[in-house]
Motif scaffolding. Structure first.
Motif, mmCIF file in Angstrom:
data_model
loop_
_atom_site.group_PDB
_atom_site.id
_atom_site.type_symbol
_atom_site.label_atom_id
_atom_site.label_comp_id
_atom_site.label_asym_id
_atom_site.label_seq_id
_atom_site.Cartn_x
_atom_site.Cartn_y
_atom_site.Cartn_z
ATOM 1 N N HIS A 21 33.907 6.812 -53.705
ATOM 2 C CA HIS A 21 32.524 6.618 -54.138
ATOM 3 C C HIS A 21 32.346 7.345 -55.467
ATOM 4 O O HIS A 21 31.952 8.516 -55.508
ATOM 5 N N TYR A 22 32.658 6.668 -56.567
ATOM 6 C CA TYR A 22 32.722 7.289 -57.885
ATOM 7 C C TYR A 22 31.515 6.997 -58.766
ATOM 8 O O TYR A 22 31.472 7.455 -59.901
ATOM 9 N N GLU A 23 30.548 6.228 -58.291
ATOM 10 C CA GLU A 23 29.395 5.915 -59.123
ATOM 11 C C GLU A 23 28.450 7.112 -59.185
ATOM 12 O O GLU A 23 28.047 7.648 -58.157
ATOM 13 N N ASP A 43 30.677 9.986 -63.675
ATOM 14 C CA ASP A 43 30.697 8.590 -63.279
ATOM 15 C C ASP A 43 32.087 7.993 -63.480
ATOM 16 O O ASP A 43 32.739 8.245 -64.500
ATOM 17 N N SER A 44 32.545 7.238 -62.521
ATOM 18 C CA SER A 44 33.870 6.597 -62.519
ATOM 19 C C SER A 44 35.008 7.604 -62.503
ATOM 20 O O SER A 44 36.124 7.297 -62.878
ATOM 21 N N ASN A 71 21.941 12.156 -70.057
ATOM 22 C CA ASN A 71 21.747 10.989 -69.193
ATOM 23 C C ASN A 71 23.027 10.538 -68.501
ATOM 24 O O ASN A 71 22.991 9.631 -67.669
ATOM 25 N N VAL A 72 24.162 11.164 -68.806
ATOM 26 C CA VAL A 72 25.426 10.821 -68.134
ATOM 27 C C VAL A 72 25.285 11.178 -66.662
ATOM 28 O O VAL A 72 24.784 12.251 -66.314
ATOM 29 N N LYS A 73 25.739 10.287 -65.795
ATOM 30 C CA LYS A 73 25.536 10.493 -64.355
ATOM 31 C C LYS A 73 26.755 11.098 -63.676
ATOM 32 O O LYS A 73 27.887 10.918 -64.106
ATOM 33 N N VAL A 74 26.460 11.769 -62.578
ATOM 34 C CA VAL A 74 27.435 12.541 -61.813
ATOM 35 C C VAL A 74 27.444 12.040 -60.373
ATOM 36 O O VAL A 74 26.381 11.962 -59.751
ATOM 37 N N THR A 129 44.192 22.715 -69.134
ATOM 38 C CA THR A 129 43.224 22.049 -68.275
ATOM 39 C C THR A 129 43.916 20.949 -67.480
ATOM 40 O O THR A 129 44.957 20.446 -67.875
ATOM 41 N N ARG A 130 43.310 20.616 -66.353
ATOM 42 C CA ARG A 130 43.774 19.496 -65.540
ATOM 43 C C ARG A 130 42.558 18.648 -65.259
ATOM 44 O O ARG A 130 41.492 19.160 -64.942
ATOM 45 N N SER A 131 42.714 17.374 -65.416
ATOM 46 C CA SER A 131 41.590 16.497 -65.161
ATOM 47 C C SER A 131 42.099 15.118 -64.775
ATOM 48 O O SER A 131 43.254 14.780 -65.008
ATOM 49 N N GLU A 132 41.200 14.352 -64.223
ATOM 50 C CA GLU A 132 41.541 12.989 -63.842
ATOM 51 C C GLU A 132 41.114 12.029 -64.940
ATOM 52 O O GLU A 132 40.229 12.336 -65.736
ATOM 53 N N LYS A 133 41.759 10.885 -64.968
ATOM 54 C CA LYS A 133 41.393 9.828 -65.913
ATOM 55 C C LYS A 133 40.335 8.950 -65.262
ATOM 56 O O LYS A 133 40.328 8.758 -64.048
ATOM 57 N N ALA A 134 39.457 8.398 -66.104
ATOM 58 C CA ALA A 134 38.408 7.510 -65.602
ATOM 59 C C ALA A 134 39.025 6.350 -64.836
ATOM 60 O O ALA A 134 40.071 5.826 -65.215
#
Length: 150
Positions: A21-23, A43-44, A71-74, A129-134
Motif C-alpha cells: 500500500h504505497y499511495e 508516495d510510491s 504537498n508531497v504525500k506520505v 544512505t540507504r533508500s528504496e527506489k520509487a
C-alpha cells in the motif's frame, strides 16, 4: 491541534507497506503538525523520509537528499515531538558497529518493549544512505521490491 507530549503519530502501519500500500494520503505539511522527528516514506515508496528538528528530508533511490514540497504525500510515517529524557554522551565512536552496540546497550537498560527516538549529533567524515527506489504500478510487495530496488 491536540497533540500531546510523548504521543507517537503513526501515519499507517508498517504492515501496510509490507502489503504494497504505497499511495500517499497525508501531505508532508500536515505530517509536520504531528511531530518534529521521525521516519517514513513517500508516495510510491519514493525514498526515505527523515524528519529532524522539524525539517523533512527525502533520501531518494540515487542517494540524493532534498527537501520535498509540502504537498508531497506520505503513505507511512512515525513522528513525534522530540523531547529528550535521557542522554548518553559518547566519544570516539569509530564505526557504525560500535555506535549500534552503544545504542543497543542503552535500549537494553531501559527496556526493549518501547518506541525509541535516538538523535545523534556529531561531525562525520562521510554519511552513507540507504533508500528504496520509487515503485510503479502494479506494485510488488515490499519484500520483493527491496530485493532489487534499494
Amino acid at each position: 491541534m491536540n497533540t500531546t507530549k510523548r504521543t507517537l503519530y503513526q501515519a499507517a502501519l508498517l504492515q501496510s507497506l509490507v502489503l504494497d500500500h504505497y499511495e500517499g494520503f497525508i501531505p508532508v505539511r500536515d505530517l509536520m503538525g504531528h511531530g518534529d522527528f521521525g521516519i517514513g516514506t513517500f508516495d510510491s515508496l519514493d525514498g526515505e523520509l527523515v524528519m529532524v528538528d522539524g525539517q523533512v528530508y527525502q533520501v531518494n533511490g540515487r542517494g540524493e537528499v532534498k527537501k520535498p514540497e509540502g504537498n508531497v504525500k506520505v503513505p507511512f510515517a512515525d513522528v513525534f515531538f522530540f523531547e529528550p529524557d535521557r542522554e548518553l554522551p559518547l566519544e570516539h565512536i569509530s564505526s557504525l558497529a560500535k555506535l549500534r552496540g552503544e545504542a543497543d546497550d542503552f535500549i537494553n537498560r531501559w527496556g526493549k518493549n518501547y518506541f525509541y527516538g535516538i538523535r545523534i549529533r556529531g561531525t562525520f567524515e562521510k554519511m552513507y544512505t540507504r533508500s528504496e527506489k520509487a515503485q510503479q504500478k502494479p506494485y510488488r510487495r515490499l519484500d520483493e521490491a527491496m530485493k532489487t530496488d534499494q
